[in-house]
Design an enzyme around this catalytic site. Sequence first.
Site, PDB file in Angstrom:
ATOM      1  N   SER A 266       7.068   3.474   4.865  1.00 22.23           N
ATOM      2  CA  SER A 266       6.906   2.794   3.583  1.00 22.23           C
ATOM      3  C   SER A 266       6.872   3.819   2.455  1.00 22.23           C
ATOM      4  CB  SER A 266       5.596   2.002   3.578  1.00 22.23           C
ATOM      5  OG  SER A 266       4.516   2.915   3.501  1.00 22.23           O
ATOM      6  N   LYS A 267       6.997   3.311   1.238  1.00 26.73           N
ATOM      7  CA  LYS A 267       6.938   4.164   0.060  1.00 26.73           C
ATOM      8  C   LYS A 267       5.611   4.937   0.046  1.00 26.73           C
ATOM      9  CE  LYS A 267       5.768   2.931  -4.316  1.00 26.73           C
ATOM     10  NZ  LYS A 267       5.070   4.125  -4.771  1.00 26.73           N
ATOM     11  N   ARG A 268       4.561   4.252   0.485  1.00 26.87           N
ATOM     12  CA  ARG A 268       3.237   4.891   0.492  1.00 26.87           C
ATOM     13  C   ARG A 268       3.187   6.106   1.424  1.00 26.87           C
ATOM     14  NH1 ARG A 268      -0.416   0.867   2.128  1.00 26.87           N
ATOM     15  NH2 ARG A 268       1.084  -0.699   1.450  1.00 26.87           N
ATOM     16  N   GLY A 270       5.658   8.087   1.957  1.00 23.82           N
ATOM     17  CA  GLY A 270       6.318   9.154   1.204  1.00 23.82           C
ATOM     18  C   GLY A 270       5.345   9.784   0.223  1.00 23.82           C
ATOM     19  N   ASP A 271       4.602   8.929  -0.512  1.00 24.07           N
ATOM     20  CA  ASP A 271       3.632   9.444  -1.493  1.00 24.07           C
ATOM     21  C   ASP A 271       2.588  10.309  -0.784  1.00 24.07           C
ATOM     22  OD1 ASP A 271       4.996   7.918  -3.292  1.00 24.07           O
ATOM     23  OD2 ASP A 271       3.517   6.288  -3.371  1.00 24.07           O
TER      24      ASP A 271
END
Length: 510
Positions: A266-268, A270-271
Amino acid sequence: MTTRTVRVRFAPSPTGGLHLGGVRTALFNYLFAKKHKGTFVLRIEDTDQTRFVAGAEQYILDCLDWCGILPDEGPHVEGKFSPYRQSERKASYRKYANQLVASGFAYYAFDTPEELGKMREAFKSESNPSPQYNSKVRMQMKNSLSLDKEIVNELIDKNTPYVIRIKMPNNEEVKLNDLIRGEVVFNTDQVDDKVLLKADGMPTYHLAVVVDDHEMEITHAFRGEEWLPSSPVHVLLWDYLGWKDSMPDWAHLPLILKPDGQGKLSKRDGDRLGFPVFAMDWMDPKTGELTKGFKEMGFLPEAFINMLALLGWNDGSGEEIFDKETLAERFTIDRIHKGGAKFDFEKAKWFNQEWIKKSTSEKLLPYVVHQLTKLTIELDEEKLLPIITLVKDRCQLLNDFVPQIIYFFKDPETIDTASIQTKWDENKSIFFNDWISNLEELTSWDAMSIETHFKEKATASGIKTGELQLPFRIMLVGAKFGPTVFEIAAIIGKESTIRRINHVLKMLQQ
Ligand code: GLU
């Protein structure tokens, strides 16, 4: 397998940044279309108005353009099957939803959100923690199957909001021949009576995907594995609408997993782990939050799509570096894995490094110019080309060019004298002073002549060249990296070489 001319589609919802899984779906569509000389369609699935995000459609197009996989038909190019935005195809969905009601495969449901909530409470049990609207409960709800015809007509006449739901058959088998997974069998009892048309007159994905794939004459439908559980609804709709013979071949693509393999990336993630998940930078227009993309992190589009193609696919040869044309030649669906593919950012960077090495300096020039002009550095492009050739093997990301190149144009701002101080002595100081005062002996200022002269002087002063090279590098670069120091001196010129040496000699005296 169908024998029609291949038509495939990428059908994103314009709800935000484009996840690399989405780009991979687009890529597989593109490769399949190219391989079979077919058509690649872009369809914007924007029927969920609550999730619509302004600018997201243009952003998707920009990402596909950057990757070099722009579709042949879509909202950006008029085509035979326009419009390509579902919000502009409303009339068609309603017509088919009504047809399904008339033929008894769907029904009107008038239940309010409160009534749906009550149903969930009433039917909740340990074995069924989240009851669904299905054959078990539908006759106790407020719909055109449970109510008298007159009441239904009255409710409709009074403009009572309603949705149209599919009437899932009781305990039947639905089979789907998936190109990746083979035959998948579902029992209709596993699936609820999905809403097909919402109260606002917009279709849900389930109806729209079937109607549009039919109307756009799609032959092969590739989509994420997360859609597999609802595929029996789609298979039934193809049948109920009388189009079964032209149903596309389905391929449910494996998920892209977190680096540890535990769940979908998920994008999270990546963060949290410091890598991009979106193709390009995405600025959320509501929150103003900026999420980094592969492009802006310094990936070449060729490397990005090469890496994506190998997330869940290979051609069996063990080769890993492919350009788009070779990928299109070699791509076959039967070599897509069933299992999820773990994302590995180090591997992604490796692909990029290989592509940077493979690229000519001329090709890399615009990227590097772009990076350097952001720093308002004045550039002589002719000088830049040989520098790129010299440093490109050291760059994993395009953004790495700046630190690798900047000292060719500017004297270093920080100088790591600490790494030479311990072995520094007066003899070395004398050597550098002597060397720069004798540079007029050099008739040509090129790497080879500089090196020969430097080494001759070193031998004459009784110091090993090896002991002088690190100080020389620190003087010119400021740090312990970069190509051969004599190449650097040749490029920055005699004047800068002398100035940088003098500057560091002074620092070392203090
Ligand atoms: N709009 C769907 C999504 O974004 C498309 C799925 C499909 O390709 O059918 O996941």
